[in-house]
Design a protein around this motif. Sequence first.
Motif, PDB file in Angstrom:
ATOM      1  N   ASP A   1       9.234  -0.808 -71.088  1.00  0.00           N
ATOM      2  CA  ASP A   1       8.244  -1.849 -71.342  1.00  0.00           C
ATOM      3  C   ASP A   1       7.570  -2.249 -70.035  1.00  0.00           C
ATOM      4  N   PRO A   2       6.250  -2.035 -69.892  1.00  0.00           N
ATOM      5  CA  PRO A   2       5.579  -2.388 -68.638  1.00  0.00           C
ATOM      6  C   PRO A   2       5.650  -3.879 -68.332  1.00  0.00           C
ATOM      7  N   TYR A   3       5.716  -4.720 -69.369  1.00  0.00           N
ATOM      8  CA  TYR A   3       5.810  -6.158 -69.138  1.00  0.00           C
ATOM      9  C   TYR A   3       7.179  -6.540 -68.570  1.00  0.00           C
ATOM     10  N   VAL A   4       8.233  -5.861 -69.012  1.00  0.00           N
ATOM     11  CA  VAL A   4       9.562  -6.115 -68.464  1.00  0.00           C
ATOM     12  C   VAL A   4       9.583  -5.745 -66.984  1.00  0.00           C
ATOM     13  N   ARG A   5       9.039  -4.586 -66.656  1.00  0.00           N
ATOM     14  CA  ARG A   5       9.009  -4.144 -65.259  1.00  0.00           C
ATOM     15  C   ARG A   5       8.152  -5.089 -64.414  1.00  0.00           C
ATOM     16  N   ALA A   6       7.005  -5.486 -64.947  1.00  0.00           N
ATOM     17  CA  ALA A   6       6.109  -6.373 -64.199  1.00  0.00           C
ATOM     18  C   ALA A   6       6.730  -7.746 -63.997  1.00  0.00           C
ATOM     19  N   ALA A   7       7.473  -8.233 -65.007  1.00  0.00           N
ATOM     20  CA  ALA A   7       8.125  -9.538 -64.882  1.00  0.00           C
ATOM     21  C   ALA A   7       9.161  -9.509 -63.766  1.00  0.00           C
ATOM     22  N   LYS A   8       9.934  -8.443 -63.695  1.00  0.00           N
ATOM     23  CA  LYS A   8      10.928  -8.313 -62.630  1.00  0.00           C
ATOM     24  C   LYS A   8      10.249  -8.258 -61.271  1.00  0.00           C
ATOM     25  N   ALA A   9       9.161  -7.508 -61.177  1.00  0.00           N
ATOM     26  CA  ALA A   9       8.460  -7.365 -59.902  1.00  0.00           C
ATOM     27  C   ALA A   9       7.853  -8.687 -59.450  1.00  0.00           C
ATOM     28  N   ALA A  10       7.388  -9.507 -60.408  1.00  0.00           N
ATOM     29  CA  ALA A  10       6.723 -10.770 -60.074  1.00  0.00           C
ATOM     30  C   ALA A  10       7.700 -11.939 -59.933  1.00  0.00           C
ATOM     31  N   GLY A  11       8.961 -11.712 -60.291  1.00  0.00           N
ATOM     32  CA  GLY A  11       9.950 -12.779 -60.195  1.00  0.00           C
ATOM     33  C   GLY A  11      10.007 -13.695 -61.400  1.00  0.00           C
ATOM     34  N   TRP A  12       9.353 -13.291 -62.505  1.00  0.00           N
ATOM     35  CA  TRP A  12       9.457 -14.081 -63.732  1.00  0.00           C
ATOM     36  C   TRP A  12      10.798 -13.811 -64.392  1.00  0.00           C
ATOM     37  N   ARG A  13      11.360 -14.819 -65.028  1.00  0.00           N
ATOM     38  CA  ARG A  13      12.669 -14.659 -65.660  1.00  0.00           C
ATOM     39  C   ARG A  13      12.619 -13.882 -66.963  1.00  0.00           C
ATOM     40  N   SER A  14      11.440 -13.761 -67.541  1.00  0.00           N
ATOM     41  CA  SER A  14      11.308 -13.012 -68.789  1.00  0.00           C
ATOM     42  C   SER A  14       9.882 -12.500 -68.927  1.00  0.00           C
ATOM     43  N   ARG A  15       9.732 -11.445 -69.738  1.00  0.00           N
ATOM     44  CA  ARG A  15       8.403 -10.904 -70.006  1.00  0.00           C
ATOM     45  C   ARG A  15       7.541 -11.916 -70.741  1.00  0.00           C
ATOM     46  N   ALA A  16       8.180 -12.925 -71.369  1.00  0.00           N
ATOM     47  CA  ALA A  16       7.433 -13.951 -72.103  1.00  0.00           C
ATOM     48  C   ALA A  16       6.487 -14.732 -71.202  1.00  0.00           C
ATOM     49  N   ALA A  17       6.748 -14.730 -69.893  1.00  0.00           N
ATOM     50  CA  ALA A  17       5.847 -15.423 -68.968  1.00  0.00           C
ATOM     51  C   ALA A  17       4.413 -14.925 -69.133  1.00  0.00           C
ATOM     52  N   PHE A  18       4.260 -13.636 -69.386  1.00  0.00           N
ATOM     53  CA  PHE A  18       2.919 -13.073 -69.528  1.00  0.00           C
ATOM     54  C   PHE A  18       2.204 -13.582 -70.789  1.00  0.00           C
ATOM     55  N   LYS A  19       2.993 -13.921 -71.817  1.00  0.00           N
ATOM     56  CA  LYS A  19       2.374 -14.460 -73.031  1.00  0.00           C
ATOM     57  C   LYS A  19       1.681 -15.786 -72.729  1.00  0.00           C
ATOM     58  N   LEU A  20       2.363 -16.649 -71.972  1.00  0.00           N
ATOM     59  CA  LEU A  20       1.757 -17.932 -71.620  1.00  0.00           C
ATOM     60  C   LEU A  20       0.587 -17.731 -70.667  1.00  0.00           C
ATOM     61  N   LEU A  21       0.715 -16.827 -69.717  1.00  0.00           N
ATOM     62  CA  LEU A  21      -0.398 -16.539 -68.810  1.00  0.00           C
ATOM     63  C   LEU A  21      -1.631 -16.081 -69.591  1.00  0.00           C
ATOM     64  N   GLU A  22      -1.415 -15.230 -70.591  1.00  0.00           N
ATOM     65  CA  GLU A  22      -2.537 -14.718 -71.381  1.00  0.00           C
ATOM     66  C   GLU A  22      -3.117 -15.792 -72.304  1.00  0.00           C
ATOM     67  N   LEU A  23      -2.254 -16.633 -72.872  1.00  0.00           N
ATOM     68  CA  LEU A  23      -2.760 -17.750 -73.681  1.00  0.00           C
ATOM     69  C   LEU A  23      -3.549 -18.724 -72.813  1.00  0.00           C
ATOM     70  N   ASP A  24      -3.066 -18.955 -71.600  1.00  0.00           N
ATOM     71  CA  ASP A  24      -3.778 -19.856 -70.688  1.00  0.00           C
ATOM     72  C   ASP A  24      -5.129 -19.286 -70.288  1.00  0.00           C
ATOM     73  N   GLU A  25      -5.181 -17.984 -70.089  1.00  0.00           N
ATOM     74  CA  GLU A  25      -6.447 -17.348 -69.721  1.00  0.00           C
ATOM     75  C   GLU A  25      -7.494 -17.549 -70.815  1.00  0.00           C
ATOM     76  N   ARG A  26      -7.045 -17.550 -72.047  1.00  0.00           N
ATOM     77  CA  ARG A  26      -7.981 -17.709 -73.174  1.00  0.00           C
ATOM     78  C   ARG A  26      -8.293 -19.166 -73.481  1.00  0.00           C
ATOM     79  N   PHE A  27      -7.275 -20.031 -73.409  1.00  0.00           N
ATOM     80  CA  PHE A  27      -7.445 -21.409 -73.890  1.00  0.00           C
ATOM     81  C   PHE A  27      -7.432 -22.468 -72.777  1.00  0.00           C
ATOM     82  N   HIS A  28      -7.199 -22.043 -71.532  1.00  0.00           N
ATOM     83  CA  HIS A  28      -7.232 -22.969 -70.384  1.00  0.00           C
ATOM     84  C   HIS A  28      -6.284 -24.157 -70.613  1.00  0.00           C
TER      85      HIS A  28
END
Length: 227
Positions: A34-61
């Motif tokens: 899973d690229p999101y799992v790998r990216a989360a580890k590289a970025a220091g996020w505790r879970s791939r779910a961090a990207f879900k909030l980042l993407e929701l924030d990008e759309r809904f501010h």
Amino acid sequence: MSQTPGSRGLHTALKTAKGRSTASQRWLQRQINDPYVRAAKAAGWRSRAAFKLLELDERFHLLKPGLRVVDLGAAPGGWTQVSVQHGGERARVVALDLLPMDPVPGATILQGDFEDLAAEQAVLAALDGPADLVLSDMAPNTTGHTATDHLRIIALVELAADFARKVLAPGGAFVAKVFQGGTERELLNALKRDYAQVRHAKPPASRKDSAEAYVVAQGFRGGAARS
């Protein structure tokens, strides 16, 4: 700018399947590829779910400097980390979960049930005022029976929405996980009474084979919604 990770089509096989069930093997295989799992580890996020909030924030501010944020069912803390990062030094971020959770610098970690009055009061005390944003990435244990799982998560969202109604400041926002099939009409109508805008979204970080989506309610009407 999007922080969505890309995939180069690389595939890694499990080194050993010994002692693992077929379902466990499938889950592990999906995780390591899973690229999101790998990216989360590289970025220091505790879970791939961090990207879900980042993407929701990008759309809904949703996330702005200095906000008061409540993260319900926060463990392991990916959404809490994102909230702290975007909120800056002036933000107050409170993470609440039934399970113990490792500290997140810049956030207040509370252990308890958000349905309890004591937990609600502890959250408000830690925020030092009403919340601007209530987040819920919670989901009940699934049974595999679509109708049952849908009813279970709707019930959980209703409880989270009731919590948000009690702690949000006018103009605030509420985000919660739902399953495909959308939000039940009664709950959706209640959210539309409480908020100026209510929309559904499935961020790219949600796996394509997952039934999850999110309801995003913005512009809490405050006292008028409570009356």
